[in-house]
Design an enzyme around this catalytic site. Sequence first.
Site, PDB file in Angstrom:
ATOM      1  N   SER A 102       0.773  -1.018   0.036  1.00 32.64           N
ATOM      2  CA  SER A 102       0.095  -0.080   0.027  1.00 32.64           C
ATOM      3  C   SER A 102       0.971   1.208   0.038  1.00 32.64           C
ATOM      4  O   SER A 102       2.241   1.230   0.335  1.00 32.64           O
ATOM      5  CB  SER A 102      -0.925  -0.013   1.112  1.00 32.64           C
ATOM      6  OG  SER A 102      -1.430   1.180   1.364  1.00 32.64           O
ATOM      7  N   TYR A 143      -2.808  -0.627   9.954  1.00 33.93           N
ATOM      8  CA  TYR A 143      -2.832  -0.903   8.532  1.00 33.93           C
ATOM      9  C   TYR A 143      -1.482  -0.398   8.013  1.00 33.93           C
ATOM     10  O   TYR A 143      -0.825  -1.279   7.261  1.00 33.93           O
ATOM     11  CB  TYR A 143      -4.093  -0.346   7.918  1.00 33.93           C
ATOM     12  CG  TYR A 143      -4.169  -0.640   6.444  1.00 33.93           C
ATOM     13  CD1 TYR A 143      -4.736  -1.669   6.067  1.00 33.93           C
ATOM     14  CD2 TYR A 143      -4.156   0.474   5.671  1.00 33.93           C
ATOM     15  CE1 TYR A 143      -4.941  -2.139   4.838  1.00 33.93           C
ATOM     16  CE2 TYR A 143      -3.957   0.197   4.265  1.00 33.93           C
ATOM     17  CZ  TYR A 143      -4.531  -1.094   3.754  1.00 33.93           C
ATOM     18  OH  TYR A 143      -4.753  -1.332   2.375  1.00 33.93           O
TER      19      TYR A 143
END
Length: 274
Positions: free
Chosen positions: A155, A168
């Site tokens: 990501s 995350y």
Amino acid sequence: MSYVEELFSLQDKVVFCTGGGGILMSAISEGLGKAGAKVILTDIVPLEERVEALKKEGIEAKGYYMDAMDKKSVEEVAKKVKEEFGGIDALLNAAGGNREDATTSNEVSFFDLPLEPLQKVVMLNLFGGAIIPSQVFARMMIEDGREGNIINFSSMNAFRPLTRVVGYSAAKAAVSNFTQWLAVYLAKEYSPKVRVNALAPGFFITNQNRYLLTKEDGSLTPRGEAVINHTPLGRFGVPEDLIGTVIWLLSPASSFVTGVVVPIDGGFNAFSGV
């Protein structure tokens, strides 16, 4: 078949995908199928509708229930796939996501975040999203002696830790590191024919992040506006933006590429803000 078609061909390649019920994988799986691949989707959500949609496009597709965080579940599906398809050529580790209760806010500080949701986010994205399926299917590729590919989903958070999504961001940074580690480990210890790379999508609106980027009426939140202002191409990504890079990484066109994390972010990572 022309030179370019052969260079990027996935004809008859068996591609195994976790997180198959997600928005991004729905588009990617169709793109892979149209490039000639046989697509296997897995998830903990029903996949029948998605598999039927692929078949209507003339794509050979199969769906299995699988919990990517449960190694026994992964091994059971791997056995079925081995019996039906003879093995796989590629693994796409797309299982992942964030949780609202693992996210800081004006009401909940980092110091008050409950540990359990944070642990679940890390488990989902790192272990379920990369390590466990790779343990099972990399072994299969090596034992089969075939060329193989693993693509993990990192990501933009791995490059630039974003505010609020502490678990995350940490997990995706670990996915990037694991991708490089596994690429070297497999090539040096077992087989240079098995390559490992990762995608680092920028801002794509998914079910997991929609509440952070858009309001109920569809307009942008202040965070969503900040993302667009820091994305030189001036928009959020759409799932189809990922297809070309995935095909490249799985095809002979990238035969000398391993251990890389490819940003697909509209220039977000390149922009300093000034």
